[in-house]
Design an enzyme around this catalytic site. Sequence first.
Site, PDB file in Angstrom:
ATOM      1  N   CYS A   1       9.030  22.044  34.146  1.00 41.19           N
ATOM      2  CA  CYS A   1      10.341  21.429  34.398  1.00 41.19           C
ATOM      3  C   CYS A   1      10.204  19.910  34.436  1.00 41.19           C
ATOM      4  CB  CYS A   1      10.940  21.988  35.686  1.00 41.19           C
ATOM      5  SG  CYS A   1      12.703  21.642  35.854  1.00 41.19           S
TER       6      CYS A   1
ATOM      7  N   GLU B   1       6.043  29.490  38.276  1.00 40.18           N
ATOM      8  CA  GLU B   1       5.548  29.546  39.667  1.00 40.18           C
ATOM      9  C   GLU B   1       6.560  30.208  40.603  1.00 40.18           C
ATOM     10  OE1 GLU B   1       7.111  27.109  38.397  1.00 40.18           O
ATOM     11  OE2 GLU B   1       7.874  25.664  39.867  1.00 40.18           O
TER      12      GLU B   1
ATOM     13  N   HIS C   1      10.432  28.139  35.206  1.00 45.19           N
ATOM     14  CA  HIS C   1       9.462  28.008  36.300  1.00 45.19           C
ATOM     15  C   HIS C   1       8.600  29.257  36.508  1.00 45.19           C
ATOM     16  CE1 HIS C   1      10.983  24.256  38.230  1.00 45.19           C
ATOM     17  NE2 HIS C   1      12.057  24.564  37.542  1.00 45.19           N
TER      18      HIS C   1
END
Lengths: 79, 224
Positions: free
Chosen positions: B84, B196, B194
């Site tokens: 990002c 994560e 994302h």
Amino acid sequence: MRARVLVRPKQGILDPQGVAVERALPALGFKGVSEVRIGRLVELEIENPAELEAISSQLLANPLIEDFEIELLEDAPAA
Amino acid sequence: MKTGILRFPGSCDEVDAQLAAQRVGETVLLWHGDRDLQDVDAVIVPGGFSYGDYLRAGAIARFSPVMESVIEFARDGGLVLGICNGFQVLCEAGLLPGALLPNANRRFTFRQVELAVVEGETKFTSACPTDELLSIPAKHGSGRFYADEATLDQLEADGQVVVRYRPEQNFNGSLRDIAGVRNAAGNVFGLMPHPEHAVDALTGSTDGLRIFESMRSAVEGAHV
């Protein structure tokens, strides 16, 4: 010396801010406005104007997506 | 494997990135003002709004002291993942091609997307099952990938387009539905969604873990 750097999106790149403004104008009664493009105006004082080109291409604008123009201004007259 | 996660003023996803990376090894947070990368095997440039996104997203972070070390680390072949805002920083730094522009829909948008893994043999995607989509969240205001036509053709020809949005999910207007690209050497990868945030079944998907597992394979394979 005072200078201005005008940064604008390159031709052909969609400018969503410009589109939003263009679409808002008819609601205010302004017809016939098109091709609205929104950029940035950076005003600054600089000791060595020869550095402006590098400053603009390395930081103020991203040359992949933006064009810039440098304008040198007369020193402001004493008040 | 030891992963360093950068922390800029305005980062907000560095802790999730650290928690994700902890599933595949050791981690350390690296402050933006420090130059020492502490002998890490990989670097993650996390999401957020580094330096307030002033001027352009990623434009100021690119000049931070830690990024000087990351640029050198990447030039030496070190693994660097940008997520990002981290992707935006890596593009501004010239480590990845292209740029990220404000979303075509003019909104900060947060939604789960399904990513097609175009290149499954990279250091960042080798653990992704072939022919399966990765379901991971995207949340950003400036994620519209842009490069000129010649660059896009070259990226596709050279296998540098790693992940794509499904065309109907390309809310930000990225050219050719590109969600993530790697550099020519293959050791730097950036993507807008994302991974994560998709490592625990509690939050709906563990597909993001594949990215971190791939990085571990790349690092630990290299040590054998």
